[in-house]
Enzyme design. Structure first.
Site, mmCIF file in Angstrom:
data_model
loop_
_atom_site.group_PDB
_atom_site.id
_atom_site.type_symbol
_atom_site.label_atom_id
_atom_site.label_comp_id
_atom_site.label_asym_id
_atom_site.label_seq_id
_atom_site.Cartn_x
_atom_site.Cartn_y
_atom_site.Cartn_z
ATOM 1 C CE LYS A 27 -3.868 -0.259 2.159
ATOM 2 N NZ LYS A 27 -4.871 -0.409 3.233
ATOM 3 C CB CYS B 174 6.585 -39.589 -6.251
ATOM 4 S SG CYS B 174 7.386 -40.746 -5.145
ATOM 5 N NE ARG C 164 -7.612 2.641 4.611
ATOM 6 C CZ ARG C 164 -8.232 3.761 4.336
ATOM 7 N NH1 ARG C 164 -7.548 4.883 4.243
ATOM 8 N NH2 ARG C 164 -9.538 3.786 4.129
ATOM 9 C CG MET D 247 -2.917 -7.436 9.292
ATOM 10 S SD MET D 247 -1.236 -7.101 8.842
ATOM 11 C CE MET D 247 -1.380 -6.734 7.124
ATOM 12 N NE ARG E 197 -6.121 -4.566 -2.623
ATOM 13 C CZ ARG E 197 -6.608 -4.715 -1.407
ATOM 14 N NH1 ARG E 197 -5.819 -4.612 -0.357
ATOM 15 N NH2 ARG E 197 -7.887 -4.977 -1.206
ATOM 16 C CB SER F 287 11.147 -41.778 -6.968
ATOM 17 O OG SER F 287 10.013 -40.972 -6.832
ATOM 18 N N GLY G 216 -8.335 -7.404 4.318
ATOM 19 C CA GLY G 216 -9.210 -7.624 5.470
ATOM 20 C C GLY G 216 -8.570 -8.348 6.631
ATOM 21 C CG HIS H 67 -14.276 -10.322 4.625
ATOM 22 N ND1 HIS H 67 -14.658 -11.605 4.938
ATOM 23 C CD2 HIS H 67 -12.961 -10.232 4.919
ATOM 24 C CE1 HIS H 67 -13.619 -12.258 5.416
ATOM 25 N NE2 HIS H 67 -12.578 -11.443 5.425
ATOM 26 C CE1 TYR I 169 9.266 -38.553 -11.113
ATOM 27 C CE2 TYR I 169 11.230 -39.104 -12.382
ATOM 28 C CZ TYR I 169 10.298 -39.425 -11.408
ATOM 29 O OH TYR I 169 10.395 -40.618 -10.720
#
Length: 876
Positions: A23, A832, A93, A104, A337, A765, A102, A455, A852
């Site tokens: 922010k 895996c 804020r 904090m 934002r 694996s 929402g 919200h 992988y």
């Protein structure tokens, strides 16, 4: 760490996100762009971290720096904090570097007291507005800073409205609001034991401290765990001159998105309320107007706003979520934002931005949160079933998708019912940040109040959860656990269905159908595949799962758990027969019954994978898991097996282990009973030969995985059974079939002796579920009982079974990979465990140089996208 803890908006910029929070950085950037931003300053995230280091105290140096910046702000504004003639009021804020909508706290109208409010009323010529601002401030400060619950103040407002015979807060006059302010202060004194603070500087430090404290509140902690946000980041605090949307009918406040956050359509989308402050819009207390109405109400402001929206989107190259206030006809920007959006909207926006030339394909791939894809991979309503169903009501389609489940009325009930395996829909008057955990486990959310930016809507979209909001026709009694709509009454546990794409509500369970990858989704996935280097396989035990994974883009099976094939009908009988056998001959007879079943399953898997690699793990769990424990089941089995109940109980008792997860399982079974490995090898190899005959162009290379190896000799022994069996079958068939034998690295000893193990194993694996369990020394089945305490005390930030522990378990994976490659440079390395579909764990696997990852079918697209993002990030 710098010595500067506070920055004026004019001193910062958009690149300072880590220090100023999202922010603060964006307010500074908008200031630099010359936009109408009420000026202020940001207390940095480092100040928040320091606050916790100093024992939850704002030290004197930081307090002095805040006050110096208040003096600077007073000069800019030409007003003074606490001044009776020309008072400066500010908002306080939160603003973390990752958006946490929402989660904090916020305090508005700070700087008012009994004397200032009177001069404020006189100066503005609007006593109603002044006392409305004051009662809001007392209420917010009491709730957020002093933690007096909101409900006491809401009750006082309701009593006042009843007394006056009005429905809306806006119908209360100045005297009513003045009286409410006095009642609120009395309530504060009754709860706290002292007077409401009148010194604005005391108010300011209390508010800054409250925002820092809110970084550590339960809902913020839960949200961070859910979104992988580290607790040591801290939050910044933004102190900003107040502008007022509650000065009358020429003033207002709103929230808008530069594109539709539900669909991604390129069209301004938002809501606003006249004579209101920002909290009124998101809290859903009054139903707001759509942004289009502003064009008629104030064309000049609307045109100015549209210009700003276009400038911001072109500047950030992304869809913007903006908050604005109109004070007496003048527009002010309070925030921008990158907006939270549904998965479908995220894909649409990314593709559109590429087509518009705003971003390239790499940036588009990086824009999508992989976890969001989950929302698109699960079932939608069956079209026929939907046509046959009549809606009992409809409201705002706040977050798309299909949801069907049992009605619950509280977040706690949602968690309780979901833990018992129920799908639930959370029905609420309106949701609040405290409901986050219940919202997370719910299939869908239905609210009586609130608009598209409430919200419930914002949080549901972020989580990919279906949400229908603002159904004012619902009559609800949350205490009695009942609601009525469309002439029907629903109690806790009754089924309803929600369509988050249309807003329709159905008073019945509606059938759903599987999702598919097409359109924008397919386009993004193709781009992802261009960039990723990690392959993505699936964990699948049935042809059905394998087919599903293949449609989602799986490039093979990384884990087939053969034990899952033994639990049905005749199979469990043959399995039990083998277990209770007293001789090898009896065991072989039982295994002979299982052989054709296993062979058939493996043929189905090879067919489903169309020539892609298939890794088959040999029998892993302890044998007692296949035997009954209930008296009736034991009696039935003894009759079936033609042995006495006592004899069967003796077998069950002999297999009982104190710690079965570390007991007689995995390769230890094959050492004790080599015939099990023989049967499984026969099934694997014969199935491959049969499928290869039918598909001569497929390169079928079975990968046989020996589980739970911790010692090289153990692997060598089981491998010798596999190779002698396989080679004999291949020779007899006279065919040219290659196969690989590897192991699952899931014992720490295997990881640190991986150079030895690689002399026998052709692939590794990593079974990270067991490796995590063995490394931490706790059971994943029991850890849930105490992990909550570990999260609360910040010992762990995440569940190590859901997100790979990169420091400990990850180090073992890296050690084993490096040692394995030293011995066998071309060794295949995969993962895996459940971590194969977790984006942060996939990124780790990319960095560790694995071949992988393998994950459940529905997480395959998530892993593909996460692998692409890792490749793009680390190629720079």
């Amino acid at each position: 760490m710098s010595n500067k803890f506070v920055y004026l908006f004019s001193e910062g910029n958009g690149s300072m996100r880590e220090l100023l929070g999202g922010k603060g950085a964006n307010l500074a950037e908008m200031t630099n762009l010359g936009m109408p931003v009420p000026q202020g300053f940001t207390v940095t995230t480092e100040a928040c971290t320091q606050y916790y280091k100093d024992g939850e105290v704002i030290n004197d140096d930081i307090q002095a720096e805040i006050m110096r910046n208040i003096t600077e702000l007073e000069k800019i504004a030409g007003k003074k904090l606490g001044d009776k003639e020309n008072p400066l009021l500010v908002s306080v804020r939160s603003g973390a570097r990752a958006s946490m909508p929402g989660m904090m706290d916020t305090i508005l109208n700070l700087g008012l007291n009994d004397e200032v409010v009177e001069s404020f009323a006189a100066k503005t010529g609007n006593p109603r507005f002044a006392y409305d601002s004051y009662r809001r401030f007392i209420q917010m400060y009491s709730d957020v800073v002093m933690e007096v619950g909101k409900k006491y103040f809401e009750e006082l407002i309701d009593e006042m409205k009843e007394k006056k015979g009005v429905k809306l807060d806006t119908e209360l006059d100045a005297d009513d609001l003045k009286e409410l302010a006095n009642q609120f202060k009395a309530e504060y004194k009754a709860k706290i034991g002292s007077d409401f603070p009148s010194d604005p500087k005391e108010q300011l430090m209390g508010a800054v401290k409250a925002v820092f404290r809110s970084w550590d509140n339960p809902r913020a902690n839960y949200y961070r765990r859910m979104n992988d946000i580290p607790s040591d980041w801290g939050t910044a605090v933004n102190v900003q001159m107040m502008v007022f949307g509650n000065m009358g009918e020429t003033s207002g406040t709103g929230v808008a998105f530069s594109r539709n956050p539900s669909t991604g359509e390129k069209k301004l989308y938002g809501e606003y309320l006249m004579n209101a402050q920002g909290e009124d819009v998101v809290a859903g207390v009054r139903t707001p107007l759509t942004i289009d109405h502003l064009k008629e109400q104030n064309p000049a402001v609307y045109e100015q706003f549209v210009t700003i929206v276009n400038t911001l989107e072109n500047h950030y190259h992304d869809m913007q979520d903006m908050e604005f206030t109109i004070e007496d006809g003048k527009l002010f920007m309070l925030q921008t934002r990158n907006g939270k959006r549904t998965a479908a909207a995220a894909l649409q926006i990314a593709c559109d931005l590429v087509d518009e030339g705003q971003i390239n394909k790499e940036q588009a791939v990086l824009m999508i949160d992989p976890k969001q894809l989950d929302a698109l991979l699960h079932p939608q309503f069956d079209v026929k079933a939907l046509k046959a169903a009549a809606p009992i009501g409809s409201a705002l389609p706040a977050s798309p998708g299909a949801a069907c489940g049992k009605v619950v009325f509280t977040a706690d009930a949602a968690v309780e019912w979901a833990e018992k395996g129920n799908k639930v829909i959370l029905v609420r008057l309106e949701t609040s940040p405290e409901d986050i955990e219940g919202m997370h486990v719910a299939e869908g959310i239905l609210t009586v109040r609130g608009g598209m930016t409430s919200h419930a809507a914002v949080v549901a979209r972020g989580m990919g959860t279906c949400c229908v909001s603002g159904c004012g026709e619902i009559k609800i009694d949350e205490d009695a656990k009942v609601f009525s709509l469309g002439g029907k009454t629903f109690h806790e546990g009754d089924y309803i269905s929600l369509d988050g794409s249309t807003g329709n509500i159905y008073g019945e369970a509606i059938q759903t159908v599987a999702a598919s990858i097409s359109g924008n989704f397919d386009r993004i996935m193709k781009w992802a595949d261009e960039f990723r280097t990690l392959q993505v396989r699936t964990n699948a035990d049935t042809p059905k799962d394998a087919v599903q994974a293949a449609t989602f883009g799986a490039e093979g099976i990384g884990l087939c758990r053969t034990e899952h094939m033994f639990f049905e009908g005749d199979r469990i009988k043959a399995m039990r027969e083998m277990i209770v056998s007293k001789t090898e001959e009896q065991r072989r007879a039982a295994l002979a019954k299982l052989l054709p079943m296993q062979r058939g399953d493996f043929e189905g898997l090879y067919e489903a994978m169309g020539g892609h690699p298939v890794t088959i793990r040999f029998l892993d769990p302890p044998l007692h898991e296949f035997l009954p424990t209930a008296e009736d089941d034991i009696a039935a089995l003894s009759k079936e097996m033609n042995i006495s109940v006592e004899e069967l109980k003796a077998v069950v008792s002999s297999l009982h282990e104190f710690n079965p997860m570390m007991g007689h399982r995995g390769c230890r079974l094959a050492v004790s009973y080599p015939e099990i490995a023989e049967m499984q090898t026969t099934a694997v190899i014969e199935a491959a030969i049969n499928v290869k005959k039918a598909h001569s162009d497929w390169n079928i290379v079975p990968e046989i995985m020996i589980p739970l190896v911790g010692e090289i000799k153990e692997l060598a022994y089981v491998k010798s059974i596999v190779t002698s069996t396989a080679d004999a079958i291949i020779a007899k068939a006279g065919c040219d079939l290659h196969y690989k034998v590897g192991t699952m690295i899931e014992i720490p000893r295997a990881a640190i002796t991986a150079d030895e193990i690689a002399t026998e194993a052709e692939f590794f694996s990593f079974g990270t579920n067991d490796l995590t369990q063995m490394t931490f020394g706790f059971s994943r089945d029991d850890a849930g009982a105490f992990l909550g305490s570990y999260y609360d005390k910040k010992i762990y930030e995440n569940d190590p079974f859901a997100r790979l522990d990169q420091k400990g378990v990850g180090k073992l994976v890296k050690i084993a990979s490096d040692l394995g490659r030293q011995t066998r440079p071309d060794i295949k390395l995969g993962i895996c465990g459940e971590h194969g579909g977790d984006p942060s764990s996939v990124e780790f696997c990319h960095k560790a140089g694995l071949t992988y990852v393998s994950c459940s079918p529905f997480r395959v697209p998530i892993a593909r996208l996460a692998a692409a993002q890792a490749a793009i990030k680390f190629s720079k």
